[in-house]
Design an enzyme around this catalytic site. Structure first.
Site, short mmCIF file in Angstrom:
data_model
loop_
_atom_site.label_atom_id
_atom_site.label_comp_id
_atom_site.label_asym_id
_atom_site.label_seq_id
_atom_site.Cartn_x
_atom_site.Cartn_y
_atom_site.Cartn_z
N ALA A 120 0.66 -1.17 -0.09
CA ALA A 120 -0.08 -0.04 0.08
C ALA A 120 1.10 1.14 0.00
O ALA A 120 0.42 2.49 0.18
CB ALA A 120 -0.98 -0.02 1.16
N ASN A 185 1.72 -3.84 7.96
CA ASN A 185 2.71 -4.53 6.96
C ASN A 185 3.63 -3.41 6.44
O ASN A 185 4.89 -3.39 6.05
CB ASN A 185 1.90 -5.39 5.68
N HIS A 215 -1.32 6.74 4.41
CA HIS A 215 0.11 6.26 4.81
C HIS A 215 1.03 7.70 4.52
O HIS A 215 0.93 8.06 3.24
CB HIS A 215 0.47 5.39 3.96
#
Length: 263
Positions: A120, A185, A215
């Site tokens: 991601a 992750n 993020h």
């Protein structure tokens, strides 16, 4: 025919299997435990295997893990032992130094590789280029809507829909991956690309105003600086997972088979 085995058939595994079959030119096997409740969801175009012997008989060119940290422990060494690359979705499992060393040893013994996708995240090319720079500092912030953290909010005694942001963790990437292996992750991948699990700073925030799974990365060193923010839509089947993760795995598989590779 390009032969791909996918460990797990949750949101990521299903999306990846569907995408590969739509591409054409792929034979897909789904690896499940015997008696798994997911077995009935595997389509007729996929082969289902339940043990290392059946996986070996399928003769995959690459194995993809999409089932969580425990699947990395259960299937990682055996998959690498086939002499084919293993592409990990659950990179957070590698915060365990012993497991990471065992996987590397298995890959080296079999003459193959362990692949870690960008998932991601974006900007890993910059982090890899800057990893040897002096005074390197890397900070990662995760901001997801409350739906992604409903179970954790209940466990901690918060309302499921907080009016203000709630900080779940301020610490290192190792702490983040150990506490939330299914959700962090990205932090583990960033740590492995850069300055390691203990020096990578991580903040995990539940944000009712978040537009998606967000993020943020801040990198600073003698070479310069990088600041970026990625806003991913959650998977329709699992709000904890960004929808783009399965596409990142698909991209990594296509790169594996490609004559021209982007590094």
């Amino acid at each position: 025919m390009r032969r791909v085995a996918i460990i797990g058939h949750g949101a990521i595994g299903r999306e990846l299997a569907t995408a590969l079959l739509r591409r054409g030119g792929y034979a897909v096997a789904v690896v499940l435990r015997p008696g798994s409740s997911r077995a009935g969801q595997v389509g007729p175009d996929c082969v289902t295997v339940h043990d290392p012997a059946a996986l070996a008989a399928f003769r995959p060119a690459i194995v993809v893990e999409a089932a969580g940290a425990q699947a990395v422990r259960e299937w990682g060494p055996a998959s690498l032992g086939l002499g084919v690359p293993l592409l990990l979705s659950s990179v957070g499992a590698l915060h365990d130094d012993g497991l990471r060393a065992a996987l590397v040893e298995a890959a080296e013994a079999a003459g193959t590789r362990l692949y870690l996708p960008s998932g991601a995240l974006a900007g890993l090319d910059y982090v890899l280029a800057a990893r040897a720079a002096g005074d390197l500092r890397i900070r990662y912030e995760s901001r997801k809507p409350p739906a992604a953290w409903a179970d954790e909010l209940r466990r901690l005694g918060h309302v499921e829909r907080p009016a203000r942001p709630v900080t779940l963790l301020e610490g290192s990437a190792r702490e983040a991956a150990a506490r939330y292996p299914a959700n962090l992750n990205v932090a583990a991948t960033l740590a492995l690309a850069g300055i390691g699990f203990d020096r990578t700073e991580v903040s995990v925030v539940v944000d009712p105003e978040a537009r998606g799974n967000t993020h943020g990365i801040a990198v600073a060193s003698e070479l310069g600086s990088l600041e970026l923010s990625v806003v991913n839509r959650p998977s329709p089947d699992n709000p904890k997972t960004s929808w783009i993760v399965s596409r990142s795995l698909l991209s990594a598989i296509e790169q594996h088979f490609s004559t021209v590779q982007l590094l």
